[in-house]
Design a protein around this motif. Structure first.
Motif, PDB file in Angstrom:
ATOM      1  N   ALA A 127       0.817  -1.215   0.000  1.00 51.61           N
ATOM      2  CA  ALA A 127       0.000   0.000   0.000  1.00 51.61           C
ATOM      3  C   ALA A 127       0.851   1.265   0.000  1.00 51.61           C
ATOM      4  CB  ALA A 127      -0.929   0.002   1.205  1.00 51.61           C
ATOM      5  N   ASN A 146      -6.394   0.041   9.131  1.00 51.74           N
ATOM      6  CA  ASN A 146      -6.212   1.007   8.045  1.00 51.74           C
ATOM      7  C   ASN A 146      -5.975   0.353   6.686  1.00 51.74           C
ATOM      8  OD1 ASN A 146      -3.613   0.080   8.377  1.00 51.74           O
ATOM      9  ND2 ASN A 146      -2.782   2.010   9.163  1.00 51.74           N
ATOM     10  N   ALA A 148      -8.227  -1.256   5.272  1.00 51.34           N
ATOM     11  CA  ALA A 148      -9.547  -1.237   4.631  1.00 51.34           C
ATOM     12  C   ALA A 148      -9.630  -0.219   3.502  1.00 51.34           C
ATOM     13  CB  ALA A 148     -10.628  -0.974   5.671  1.00 51.34           C
ATOM     14  N   GLY A 149      -8.836   0.844   3.566  1.00 47.73           N
ATOM     15  CA  GLY A 149      -8.876   1.855   2.513  1.00 47.73           C
ATOM     16  C   GLY A 149      -7.748   1.728   1.511  1.00 47.73           C
ATOM     17  N   MET A 150      -7.115   0.590   1.486  1.00 47.04           N
ATOM     18  CA  MET A 150      -5.939   0.375   0.643  1.00 47.04           C
ATOM     19  C   MET A 150      -6.283   0.421  -0.840  1.00 47.04           C
ATOM     20  SD  MET A 150      -3.622  -3.082   0.639  1.00 47.04           S
ATOM     21  CE  MET A 150      -2.573  -3.514  -0.756  1.00 47.04           C
ATOM     22  N   HIS A 151      -5.355   0.979  -1.627  1.00 44.78           N
ATOM     23  CA  HIS A 151      -5.471   0.960  -3.084  1.00 44.78           C
ATOM     24  C   HIS A 151      -4.268   0.202  -3.641  1.00 44.78           C
ATOM     25  CE1 HIS A 151      -8.791   3.825  -3.120  1.00 44.78           C
ATOM     26  NE2 HIS A 151      -8.111   4.532  -2.227  1.00 44.78           N
ATOM     27  N   GLU A 174     -15.568  -8.263   1.398  1.00 47.45           N
ATOM     28  CA  GLU A 174     -15.822  -6.831   1.220  1.00 47.45           C
ATOM     29  C   GLU A 174     -14.537  -6.108   0.820  1.00 47.45           C
ATOM     30  OE1 GLU A 174     -17.575  -5.376   4.778  1.00 47.45           O
ATOM     31  OE2 GLU A 174     -19.426  -6.552   4.564  1.00 47.45           O
ATOM     32  N   PHE A 175     -13.439  -6.496   1.444  1.00 45.27           N
ATOM     33  CA  PHE A 175     -12.141  -5.902   1.127  1.00 45.27           C
ATOM     34  C   PHE A 175     -11.761  -6.192  -0.324  1.00 45.27           C
ATOM     35  CE2 PHE A 175      -7.314  -6.227   1.929  1.00 45.27           C
ATOM     36  CZ  PHE A 175      -7.122  -4.871   1.690  1.00 45.27           C
ATOM     37  N   SER A 178     -13.521  -3.986  -2.686  1.00 45.46           N
ATOM     38  CA  SER A 178     -13.001  -2.611  -2.689  1.00 45.46           C
ATOM     39  C   SER A 178     -11.704  -2.489  -3.462  1.00 45.46           C
ATOM     40  CB  SER A 178     -12.797  -2.128  -1.250  1.00 45.46           C
ATOM     41  OG  SER A 178     -11.650  -2.734  -0.659  1.00 45.46           O
TER      42      SER A 178
END
Length: 216
Positions: A127, A146, A148-151, A174-175, A178
């Protein structure tokens, strides 16, 4: 303890010196693609000889991929003290640099993987922007914090058992959604967090992923 033969390495960087083993495929010709493997939690007896880490080494070598596993700082012959998951990310980066520097390894085809705590460290390093050919997470612990918002843009595989009390496959699903279409999640019926009795299935899953992302 897993005792697959490998070349002993000492990883030197700006941080603590780290103990490591490099495993090269028995067939094929270099340069090989490679993967760095991160072991489970140092404070709970995790080290590079963990049975799951060993299974991933076998998966890699079985498809012609070199594998470098190492001990995080404070573990085994590695120097330093446990650093709460922050310094350990620097350990991962040092291991990636070491693998890319090996003459038998193609530095453009390097993946990163980990098991449990090691999976968290691998995903955090990915990340932060390190360019990887692919990313592997075995029994990634939940909740994800944190992450969970990884791109990420590289192909990603997550795999956990449906009896894993530390890795909720619903949260991972869910992850995965995303992260986008480059991510996949494989749930293994009957497998727990420690993969007892399910190592062969894990080797099959990981080997297939490495073949697709590093060799095709």
């Amino acid at each position: 303890m897993d005792v697959i033969t490998g070349r002993a390495l000492r990883i030197e960087s700006d941080g603590p010196a780290l103990e490591a083993l490099l495993h090269l495929p028995e067939e094929g010709a270099p340069p090989f693609p490679g993967i760095v493997l991160c072991h489970p939690h140092p404070l709970y007896s995790g080290d590079m000889y963990n049975n799951v880490t060993g299974a991933i080494v076998r998966a890699a070598m079985g498809v012609g991929v070199a594998a470098l596993r190492f001990n995080f700082r404070s573990v085994g012959e590695s120097e330093g003290r446990y650093a709460g998951g922050e310094g350990e990310q620097d350990d991962v980066r040092a291991a990636l640099g070491s693998l890319r520097a090996q003459p038998e390894v193609d530095p453009e085809r390097v993946a990163l993987g980990g098991y449990s705590f090691g999976a968290v460290m691998a995903f955090r390093v990915a990340a932060s922007g390190d360019e990887l050919a692919s990313l592997l997470g075995i029994s990634l612990p939940t909740p994800l914090g944190n992450l969970a918002g990884m791109h990420a843009s590289e192909p990603i595989l997550m795999t956990s058992g449906d009896r894993d009390e530390y890795s909720d496959v619903g949260v991972l699903a869910e992850f995965k959604a995303s992260l986008g279409e480059q991510a996949e999640l494989v749930t293994v019926p009957g497998a727990d967090h420690f993969w007892w009795g399910s190592a062969d299935r894990l080797i099959e899953i990981v080997g297939g992923f490495l073949r697709r992302t590093l060799l095709s």
